[in-house]
Enzyme design. Structure first.
Site, PDB file in Angstrom:
ATOM      1  N   GLY A   1     -20.350 -18.751 -13.966  1.00  0.00           N
ATOM      2  CA  GLY A   1     -21.140 -19.515 -14.916  1.00  0.00           C
ATOM      3  C   GLY A   1     -20.442 -19.523 -16.260  1.00  0.00           C
TER       4      GLY A   1
ATOM      5  CD  GLN B   1     -19.273 -17.634 -21.842  1.00  0.00           C
ATOM      6  OE1 GLN B   1     -19.894 -18.259 -20.999  1.00  0.00           O
ATOM      7  NE2 GLN B   1     -18.545 -16.575 -21.530  1.00  0.00           N
TER       8      GLN B   1
ATOM      9  CB  CYS C   1     -19.338 -11.792 -19.785  1.00  0.00           C
ATOM     10  SG  CYS C   1     -19.545 -13.170 -20.921  1.00  0.00           S
ATOM     11  CG  LEU C   2     -15.600 -16.355 -17.643  1.00  0.00           C
ATOM     12  CD1 LEU C   2     -15.520 -17.876 -17.595  1.00  0.00           C
ATOM     13  CD2 LEU C   2     -14.553 -15.729 -16.731  1.00  0.00           C
TER      14      LEU C   2
ATOM     15  CG  HIS D   1     -24.595 -13.428 -17.986  1.00  0.00           C
ATOM     16  ND1 HIS D   1     -23.997 -12.193 -18.034  1.00  0.00           N
ATOM     17  CD2 HIS D   1     -23.713 -14.282 -18.584  1.00  0.00           C
ATOM     18  CE1 HIS D   1     -22.817 -12.296 -18.639  1.00  0.00           C
ATOM     19  NE2 HIS D   1     -22.621 -13.558 -18.976  1.00  0.00           N
ATOM     20  CD  GLU D   2     -23.459 -18.064 -17.754  1.00  0.00           C
ATOM     21  OE1 GLU D   2     -23.093 -18.321 -18.926  1.00  0.00           O
ATOM     22  OE2 GLU D   2     -22.786 -17.371 -16.975  1.00  0.00           O
TER      23      GLU D   2
ATOM     24  CG  HIS E   1     -23.347 -16.522 -22.984  1.00  0.00           C
ATOM     25  ND1 HIS E   1     -22.429 -15.807 -23.704  1.00  0.00           N
ATOM     26  CD2 HIS E   1     -23.085 -16.250 -21.678  1.00  0.00           C
ATOM     27  CE1 HIS E   1     -21.645 -15.120 -22.878  1.00  0.00           C
ATOM     28  NE2 HIS E   1     -22.026 -15.371 -21.633  1.00  0.00           N
TER      29      HIS E   1
END
Ligand code: NI
Length: 179
Positions: free
Chosen positions: A47, A52, A100-101, A142-143, A146
């Site tokens: 995701g 990000q 996470c990226l 999670h997304e 952000h």
């Protein structure tokens, strides 16, 4: 479109709340979505959220057939959510290892609600609503975090369960990243 570099933890933009999208079906929105898609694919994420890649807009996407980073998880259909809102359907939480990226090489054991209902818009402005559970629900929580400027380390309950991927793999706590 070129892939974008992913902002990393410490970048102030990741800590700011994002703004609601007001106009749908615009070239700017479609360009943002394409950049997010390309970047998520290149980085192997399950995701990604617009902040990000440096856009303070309430846009997330997620989904995979087979994830190298989460090889034991069942597929999630590819989905784009704009201005998502989460309703918690069950107060029960489960802990699971998350990465996470924007926090490369690190995972943490994070509690998330098991079952949620989301309401959001697609890029054309159509209303979407769905009830999801398990890892699917985890990814969405999670997304959506952000979009509120929250990265997963802030959700860790016990700092003992924050670690580097290679060490956690060696310890047998997370599965190896597949190629
Ligand atoms: Ni993330």
């Amino acid at each position: 479109m070129p892939t974008q570099s992913v902002l990393k933890m410490g970048n102030k933009q990741l800590a700011q709340p994002s703004l609601a999208v007001e106009n749908f079906s615009t070239a700017a929105l479609f360009n943002l979505i394409q950049d997010m898609k390309d970047t998520m694919k290149e980085k192997g994420g399950v995701g990604i959220a617009a902040p990000q890649i440096g856009y303070q807009q309430r846009v997330i996407m997620f989904g995979f057939e087979h994830s190298k980073r989460y090889p034991n998880e069942k597929p999630i259909p590819f989905t784009i959510l704009i201005n998502p809102v989460i309703e918690i359907l069950d107060q029960a939480q489960t802990t699971g290892w998350e990465g996470c990226l924007s926090v490369p090489g690190i995972r943490g054991l994070i509690p998330r609600y098991n079952k949620i209902k989301y309401t959001a818009y697609d890029p054309e402005g159509n209303l979407l609503t769905q009830t999801v559970a398990g890892f699917h629900a985890r990814v969405i929580q999670h997304e959506c975090d952000h979009l509120d400027g929250i990265l997963f380390p802030r959700r860790i309950v016990d700092m003992q369960f924050l670690g580097f991927e290679d060490e956690l793999i060696n310890a047998g706590l997370i599965p190896p990243i597949t190629s």
